[in-house]
Design an enzyme around this catalytic site. Structure first.
Site, PDB file in Angstrom:
ATOM      1  CG  ASP A  30      -2.176   0.765   1.038  1.00 33.93           C
ATOM      2  OD1 ASP A  30      -3.232   0.127   0.994  1.00 33.93           O
ATOM      3  OD2 ASP A  30      -2.119   2.005   0.899  1.00 33.93           O
ATOM      4  NE  ARG A 157     -22.052 -12.692   3.363  1.00 33.41           N
ATOM      5  CZ  ARG A 157     -22.705 -13.732   3.881  1.00 33.41           C
ATOM      6  NH1 ARG A 157     -23.977 -13.642   4.134  1.00 33.41           N
ATOM      7  NH2 ARG A 157     -22.072 -14.862   4.155  1.00 33.41           N
ATOM      8  CE  LYS A 210     -18.388  -7.836  -6.391  1.00 36.43           C
ATOM      9  NZ  LYS A 210     -17.993  -8.199  -5.081  1.00 36.43           N
ATOM     10  CG  LEU A 256     -36.588 -12.495  -0.379  1.00 37.29           C
ATOM     11  CD1 LEU A 256     -37.472 -13.721  -0.463  1.00 37.29           C
ATOM     12  CD2 LEU A 256     -37.138 -11.398  -1.296  1.00 37.29           C
ATOM     13  N   GLY A 259     -36.498  -3.288   5.104  1.00 36.04           N
ATOM     14  CA  GLY A 259     -35.886  -2.455   6.135  1.00 36.04           C
ATOM     15  C   GLY A 259     -35.730  -1.030   5.665  1.00 36.04           C
ATOM     16  N   GLY A 263     -27.238  -0.269   2.036  1.00 35.93           N
ATOM     17  CA  GLY A 263     -26.158   0.731   2.002  1.00 35.93           C
ATOM     18  C   GLY A 263     -24.851   0.017   1.769  1.00 35.93           C
ATOM     19  CB  CYS A 266     -20.588  -3.706  -2.389  1.00 30.89           C
ATOM     20  SG  CYS A 266     -19.059  -3.880  -1.467  1.00 30.89           S
ATOM     21  CE  LYS A 326     -22.110  -6.068   6.185  1.00 32.81           C
ATOM     22  NZ  LYS A 326     -22.055  -7.224   5.301  1.00 32.81           N
TER      23      LYS A 326
END
Ligand code: UGA
Length: 440
Positions: A30, A157, A210, A256, A259, A263, A266, A326
């Site tokens: 990096d 995720r 993707k 499913l 809510g 957000g 991705c 989340k």
């Protein structure tokens, strides 16, 4: 084989670490020297369950190291993963500057054959462009090297990144050179042993898989969110609708849950990007475009729901529980909490907010609204002396709150459960004016 990963964001850091856990010799690169210095001490910049332990273990074993000496490791690496950011440009298309600049750097420096692997989510055709840039730079130096560019998209995720890398549903490897594709497949030997399905295909198909996957999941969420708006009006129960729909094997139960809207870094980014890709090929992706607008509408509907039930928000105060997009992440990118908080403050309300991980980033993203927000040390402080509670992100700490104690702290008795956490709890309806999503 020496593996090099360029970019230590979520994807690069997690994937590089897991490859070292699989037994490979990995260097993650990096340009941010402070980040690299910390990583070499085992201090990781993101909150991701289990990651720190695996980083420290592999640092100790000498299989993993971090560096900002990009050229040195580009020369040493046999396999170079590209995991740099592809943020959205103003029009929503993916900004590929970082990818192309790394490709140029590779082309300007390598002196032997390499396999280049794109892990970042990149528009269809990016692999071709990366290959072209590297080839051209090599030719300028009079070299003709075998460089294979492979697409190997990431499906992890946030919050479950380690688990998703160790137990993925599938691994996609797209390329034009079968030998190079087999080498990449064998990097994931522990997954082959576990019988995880591998899909070997061409590069463009892999890049498209993707986007199609993320867009489909976003459509699924927006679909159930729209159903929930109607269900609420006609007196139907969306949770039961989702459950019953999900029992149909062709539909499947996950993603499913209605809510406050999706957000994260991705779904919002990739849905906009694929719509832009389509435009450049003169195609309209109307279903995905609608999913994007339905998601914007959903966030606004949450604010309207609060106004409709509370009345004028002027001088009313609300506890916002959960800020991150989340649970189990500190990521605030495109978090529904941002729109909901802004909507309430714009209508004269005040906010007391608590989130286990999202406060630091929220302070930056809601800077202009800061005089109307009190950030609290815990959920007890946030819910004391407020007119109502709004649960925006379903962290388990909020699920486990004692609602009777909570009722004593809240001045007025509004509870907006925007993640349907308490719908099965009959007591909450007795002591609060309780408003879940997608049902009475
Ligand atoms: C998503 C995909 O799930 C990953 O497979 C993919 O690798 C990743 O994007 C990426 O492209 O890098 P992530 O953004 O971490 O992963 O988050 P998800 O767990 O998919 O949740 C996204 C959003 O959808 C959250 O705001 C969540 O609250 C919302 N959601 C999810 C719902 O509103 N309802 C659901 O039923 C499921």
């Amino acid at each position: 084989m020496k593996v090099v990963v360029i970019g230590t964001g979520y994807v690069g850091l997690v994937q590089g670490t897991i490859l070292s856990e699989f037994g490979h010799n990995v260097t993650c690169l990096d340009i941010d020297s402070d980040k690299i210095e910390n990583l070499n001490k085992g201090i990781i910049p993101i909150y991701e369950k289990g990651l720190e332990e695996i980083v420290r273990k592999n640092l100790k074993l000498g299989r993993l190291n971090f560096s900002n000496d990009i050229i040195k490791y580009i020369l040493e690496g046999d396999i170079i993963f590209l995991a740099v950011g592809t943020p959205p440009s103003e029009d929503g298309s993916a900004d590929l500057k970082a990818i192309y600049s790394v490709a140029k750097q590779i082309g300007e420096n390598i002196v032997s054959s390499k396999i280049i692997v794109t892990k970042s989510t990149v528009p269809v055709g990016t692999g071709d462009e990366v290959e072209k840039i590297i080839d051209e730079e090599c030719k300028k130096r009079g070299l003709s090297l075998e460089v294979s560019v492979i697409s190997n998209p990431e499906f992890l995720r946030e919050g479950r990144a380690v688990e998703d890398c160790i137990n993925p549903d599938r691994v996609i490897i797209g390329g034009e050179n079968l030998r190079a594709m087999e080498i990449i497949k064998n990097l994931y030997a522990p997954l082959i042993e576990k019988d995880i399905p591998f899909v070997l295909t061409n590069r463009r198909t892999s890049e498209m898989i993707k986007y199609a996957s993320n867009a489909f999941l976003a459509v699924k969420i927006s679909f159930i969110n729209e159903i929930s708006l109607l269900a609420e009006k006609i007196g139907a129960n969306t949770q039961q609708i989702s459950k019953a729909m999900g029992l149909d094997k062709r539909i499947a139960p996950s993603f499913l849950e209605c809510g406050a809207g999706y957000g994260g870094s991705c779904f919002p980014k990739d849905t906009k990007a694929i719509v832009e890709i389509a435009k450049s090929y003169d195609e309209e992706l109307s279903i995905i475009s609608s999913a994007i607008s339905a998601n914007e509408k959903q966030k606004q509907r949450m604010v309207e729901k609060i106004v409709k039930n509370v009345g004028k928000l002027k001088d009313k105060s609300f506890a916002v529980l959960g800020l991150s997009f989340k649970p189990e992440t500190d990521d605030m990118r495109e978090a529904p909490s941002l729109d909901i908080i802004k909507g309430i403050i714009d209508r004269g309300g005040k906010i007391k907010a608590f989130c286990p991980e999202g406060i630091r980033e929220s302070k930056i993203r809601l800077k202009e609204y800061s005089e109307h927000i009190t950030y609290c040390n815990d959920e007890i402080e946030a819910t004391s002396d407020v007119d109502g509670v709004i649960l925006v992100t379903e962290w388990s700490i909020f699920k486990n709150m004692d609602i009777f104690e909570l009722r004593k702290r809240v001045k007025d008795n509004f509870y907006f459960d925007l993640r349907n956490v308490f719908t099965e709890n009959s007591e909450i309806r007795k002591i609060f004016k309780y408003f879940p999503v997608g049902q009475k």
